[in-house]
Design a protein around this motif. Structure first.
Motif, PDB file in Angstrom:
ATOM      1  N   GLN A 120      33.703   9.129 -65.789  1.00 29.85           N
ATOM      2  CA  GLN A 120      34.298   9.470 -64.484  1.00 29.85           C
ATOM      3  C   GLN A 120      33.177   9.820 -63.494  1.00 29.85           C
ATOM      4  O   GLN A 120      33.120  10.927 -62.953  1.00 29.85           O
ATOM      5  N   SER A 121      32.292   8.866 -63.233  1.00 34.03           N
ATOM      6  CA  SER A 121      31.153   9.116 -62.348  1.00 34.03           C
ATOM      7  C   SER A 121      31.608   9.273 -60.913  1.00 34.03           C
ATOM      8  O   SER A 121      32.475   8.539 -60.431  1.00 34.03           O
ATOM      9  N   VAL A 122      31.019  10.250 -60.223  1.00 35.53           N
ATOM     10  CA  VAL A 122      31.280  10.471 -58.800  1.00 35.53           C
ATOM     11  C   VAL A 122      29.918  10.673 -58.127  1.00 35.53           C
ATOM     12  O   VAL A 122      29.188  11.618 -58.482  1.00 35.53           O
ATOM     13  N   PRO A 123      29.534   9.770 -57.202  1.00 31.10           N
ATOM     14  CA  PRO A 123      30.289   8.586 -56.779  1.00 31.10           C
ATOM     15  C   PRO A 123      30.269   7.511 -57.854  1.00 31.10           C
ATOM     16  O   PRO A 123      29.361   7.442 -58.658  1.00 31.10           O
ATOM     17  N   HIS A 124      31.333   6.669 -57.867  1.00 32.08           N
ATOM     18  CA  HIS A 124      31.483   5.684 -58.934  1.00 32.08           C
ATOM     19  C   HIS A 124      30.720   4.410 -58.672  1.00 32.08           C
ATOM     20  O   HIS A 124      30.509   3.619 -59.582  1.00 32.08           O
ATOM     21  N   ASN A 125      30.332   4.165 -57.388  1.00 32.47           N
ATOM     22  CA  ASN A 125      29.555   2.979 -57.037  1.00 32.47           C
ATOM     23  C   ASN A 125      30.250   1.674 -57.473  1.00 32.47           C
ATOM     24  O   ASN A 125      29.588   0.694 -57.825  1.00 32.47           O
ATOM     25  N   GLY A 126      31.574   1.690 -57.497  1.00 35.49           N
ATOM     26  CA  GLY A 126      32.333   0.490 -57.815  1.00 35.49           C
ATOM     27  C   GLY A 126      32.430   0.180 -59.287  1.00 35.49           C
ATOM     28  O   GLY A 126      32.939  -0.885 -59.663  1.00 35.49           O
ATOM     29  N   VAL A 127      31.954   1.082 -60.127  1.00 34.31           N
ATOM     30  CA  VAL A 127      31.987   0.858 -61.567  1.00 34.31           C
ATOM     31  C   VAL A 127      33.305   1.404 -62.119  1.00 34.31           C
ATOM     32  O   VAL A 127      33.725   2.517 -61.775  1.00 34.31           O
ATOM     33  N   TRP A 128      33.918   0.610 -63.019  1.00 34.64           N
ATOM     34  CA  TRP A 128      35.181   1.061 -63.600  1.00 34.64           C
ATOM     35  C   TRP A 128      34.949   2.359 -64.372  1.00 34.64           C
ATOM     36  O   TRP A 128      33.914   2.502 -65.042  1.00 34.64           O
ATOM     37  N   PRO A 129      35.894   3.327 -64.336  1.00 35.59           N
ATOM     38  CA  PRO A 129      37.232   3.268 -63.698  1.00 35.59           C
ATOM     39  C   PRO A 129      37.251   3.760 -62.273  1.00 35.59           C
ATOM     40  O   PRO A 129      38.319   4.058 -61.754  1.00 35.59           O
ATOM     41  N   GLN A 130      36.089   3.852 -61.635  1.00 35.65           N
ATOM     42  CA  GLN A 130      35.990   4.231 -60.228  1.00 35.65           C
ATOM     43  C   GLN A 130      36.619   5.595 -59.970  1.00 35.65           C
ATOM     44  O   GLN A 130      37.248   5.833 -58.961  1.00 35.65           O
ATOM     45  N   ALA A 131      36.430   6.486 -60.950  1.00 33.89           N
ATOM     46  CA  ALA A 131      36.865   7.883 -60.843  1.00 33.89           C
ATOM     47  C   ALA A 131      38.362   8.022 -60.574  1.00 33.89           C
ATOM     48  O   ALA A 131      38.828   9.029 -60.037  1.00 33.89           O
ATOM     49  N   ARG A 132      39.139   7.009 -60.967  1.00 30.93           N
ATOM     50  CA  ARG A 132      40.580   7.040 -60.662  1.00 30.93           C
ATOM     51  C   ARG A 132      41.330   8.080 -61.481  1.00 30.93           C
ATOM     52  O   ARG A 132      42.453   8.456 -61.104  1.00 30.93           O
ATOM     53  N   TYR A 133      40.758   8.563 -62.626  1.00 29.59           N
ATOM     54  CA  TYR A 133      41.480   9.534 -63.448  1.00 29.59           C
ATOM     55  C   TYR A 133      41.055  10.970 -63.169  1.00 29.59           C
ATOM     56  O   TYR A 133      41.559  11.902 -63.798  1.00 29.59           O
ATOM     57  N   VAL A 134      40.087  11.185 -62.249  1.00 28.25           N
ATOM     58  CA  VAL A 134      39.690  12.534 -61.876  1.00 28.25           C
ATOM     59  C   VAL A 134      40.865  13.243 -61.230  1.00 28.25           C
ATOM     60  O   VAL A 134      41.489  12.722 -60.293  1.00 28.25           O
ATOM     61  N   GLY A 135      41.209  14.418 -61.728  1.00 28.10           N
ATOM     62  CA  GLY A 135      42.350  15.166 -61.212  1.00 28.10           C
ATOM     63  C   GLY A 135      43.644  14.860 -61.928  1.00 28.10           C
ATOM     64  O   GLY A 135      44.668  15.491 -61.653  1.00 28.10           O
ATOM     65  N   LEU A 136      43.657  13.874 -62.885  1.00 27.32           N
ATOM     66  CA  LEU A 136      44.856  13.571 -63.663  1.00 27.32           C
ATOM     67  C   LEU A 136      44.744  14.205 -65.044  1.00 27.32           C
ATOM     68  O   LEU A 136      43.672  14.657 -65.453  1.00 27.32           O
ATOM     69  N   SER A 137      45.847  14.210 -65.769  1.00 28.53           N
ATOM     70  CA  SER A 137      45.841  14.836 -67.096  1.00 28.53           C
ATOM     71  C   SER A 137      46.244  13.859 -68.196  1.00 28.53           C
ATOM     72  O   SER A 137      46.388  14.268 -69.351  1.00 28.53           O
ATOM     73  N   TYR A 138      46.390  12.546 -67.872  1.00 29.11           N
ATOM     74  CA  TYR A 138      46.793  11.564 -68.886  1.00 29.11           C
ATOM     75  C   TYR A 138      45.959  10.308 -68.716  1.00 29.11           C
ATOM     76  O   TYR A 138      45.724   9.839 -67.592  1.00 29.11           O
ATOM     77  N   TYR A 139      45.535   9.761 -69.886  1.00 31.01           N
ATOM     78  CA  TYR A 139      44.787   8.501 -69.882  1.00 31.01           C
ATOM     79  C   TYR A 139      45.373   7.592 -70.956  1.00 31.01           C
ATOM     80  O   TYR A 139      45.429   7.977 -72.135  1.00 31.01           O
ATOM     81  N   PRO A 140      45.825   6.349 -70.597  1.00 33.92           N
ATOM     82  CA  PRO A 140      46.342   5.413 -71.592  1.00 33.92           C
ATOM     83  C   PRO A 140      45.193   4.617 -72.212  1.00 33.92           C
ATOM     84  O   PRO A 140      44.297   4.149 -71.507  1.00 33.92           O
ATOM     85  N   TRP A 141      45.231   4.407 -73.527  1.00 37.86           N
ATOM     86  CA  TRP A 141      44.154   3.706 -74.233  1.00 37.86           C
ATOM     87  C   TRP A 141      43.990   2.265 -73.735  1.00 37.86           C
ATOM     88  O   TRP A 141      42.857   1.788 -73.612  1.00 37.86           O
ATOM     89  N   ALA A 142      45.101   1.605 -73.454  1.00 42.36           N
ATOM     90  CA  ALA A 142      45.036   0.194 -73.047  1.00 42.36           C
ATOM     91  C   ALA A 142      44.532   0.006 -71.626  1.00 42.36           C
ATOM     92  O   ALA A 142      44.410  -1.133 -71.165  1.00 42.36           O
ATOM     93  N   ALA A 143      44.170   1.121 -70.908  1.00 42.31           N
ATOM     94  CA  ALA A 143      43.685   0.977 -69.541  1.00 42.31           C
ATOM     95  C   ALA A 143      42.283   0.385 -69.498  1.00 42.31           C
ATOM     96  O   ALA A 143      41.878  -0.173 -68.470  1.00 42.31           O
ATOM     97  N   HIS A 144      41.543   0.480 -70.569  1.00 42.01           N
ATOM     98  CA  HIS A 144      40.188  -0.079 -70.578  1.00 42.01           C
ATOM     99  C   HIS A 144      40.290  -1.602 -70.450  1.00 42.01           C
ATOM    100  O   HIS A 144      41.103  -2.239 -71.116  1.00 42.01           O
TER     101      HIS A 144
END
Length: 290
Positions: free
Chosen positions: A73-97
């Motif tokens: 969860q790099s900030v800034p993400h510099n366009g690299v996946w996952p582009q910090a989209r899960y920062v501040g959330l509490s759930y991550y699905p395995w198939a999201a990779h």
């Protein structure tokens, strides 16, 4: 004043030491987060931090083909996946990779998980792998014997197109002319006062027809008398002529004419019957005519 300052210092130290004590547990301790076959869930009130990470190891359902996926969860993400989209959330699905689905298309098992917020690692404290429920393979359907395609039908020649007929110019509608005023209706003629019908004339009393007279049977003809001896010229015979033998002449003949009396009676009877019949017929004809 000293007691208040000491109490505040102890409370601050406790708040600082409690998280440290929680994180001081070993990697084989019970995990504070939840791991399922679908994804990772943090405890209530906790979210993924900036510049944190998630690492997890996956195998096929039979334990083969192990592979580790990293989520940073790099900030800034510099366009690299996952582009910090899960920062501040509490759930991550395995198939999201982005590489997960292609690596395990027929099901998988999560055998190990590490989260940057915690020292406890799933799979190091005796936790069993959690696996997806693979979809049972479906037997292929027998396609059957292929049918030879039917020979294509030659297209029908549409023929030479016919030029469309030139449209006919519309005809001007006929002038209906000036409408004629309707003629005033004629008053109906007075039929006059009806005349009472005349009473029919009394035909009078009907006369009963006279009973027909039964005709009398004609008398039998009498034998002709003997011819008389002609008298002398110019002499009128007497009423009764004397027979040669001196007897009176027969009453069957008239004295003057010598015509038999029976014949005269028969003629009279016949005349009477004819007259009676004529009268009856005349009356019936008159009644029929009336």
């Amino acid at each position: 004043m000293r007691f208040r300052t000491l109490g505040a210092a102890l409370l601050t130290a406790a708040l600082v030491l409690l998280p440290s004590a929680a994180h001081a547990a070993g990697s084989d301790g019970p995990t504070p987060y939840t791991v399922t076959a679908d994804g990772l869930t943090l405890p209530a009130g906790t979210t993924f931090e900036a510049n944190g990470h998630i690492n997890y190891r996956v195998t096929n359902p039979d334990g083969t083909g192990a592979r580790t996926f990293n989520v940073h969860q790099s900030v800034p993400h510099n366009g690299v996946w996952p582009q910090a989209r899960y920062v501040g959330l509490s759930y991550y699905p395995w198939a999201a990779h982005p590489q997960f689905a292609g690596a395990f298309p027929d099901g998988y098992c999560i055998t190990w998980v590490q989260v940057s917020l915690y020292n406890e690692h799933f799979g190091e404290g005796g936790q069993a792998p959690v696996c997806s429920i693979p979809t049972p393979p479906v037997d292929p359907v027998d396609p059957g014997t292929p049918v030879d395609p039917t020979d294509p039908i030659d297209p029908v020649d549409p023929g030479t197109p016919v030029d469309p007929t030139d449209p006919v110019d519309p005809v001007d509608p006929t002038d209906p002319g000036t409408p004629v005023d309707p003629t005033d209706p004629v008053d109906p003629t007075d039929p006059g006062t009806p005349v009472d019908p005349v009473d029919p004339t009394d035909p009078g009393t009907t006369v009963d027809p006279t009973d027909p007279v039964t005709p009398t049977d004609p008398a039998l003809p009498t034998d002709p008398a003997q011819p008389l001896t002609p008298a002398e010229p110019g002499y009128i015979s007497e009423v009764l002529a004397a027979e040669p033998d001196g007897t009176t002449a027969s009453s069957a003949t008239l004295a003057s004419t010598g015509f038999p009396t029976a014949a005269v009676a028969a003629l009279a009877a016949a005349a009477l019957g004819a007259g009676t019949t004529l009268v009856v017929l005349t009356r019936r004809k008159a009644e029929t005519a009336s």
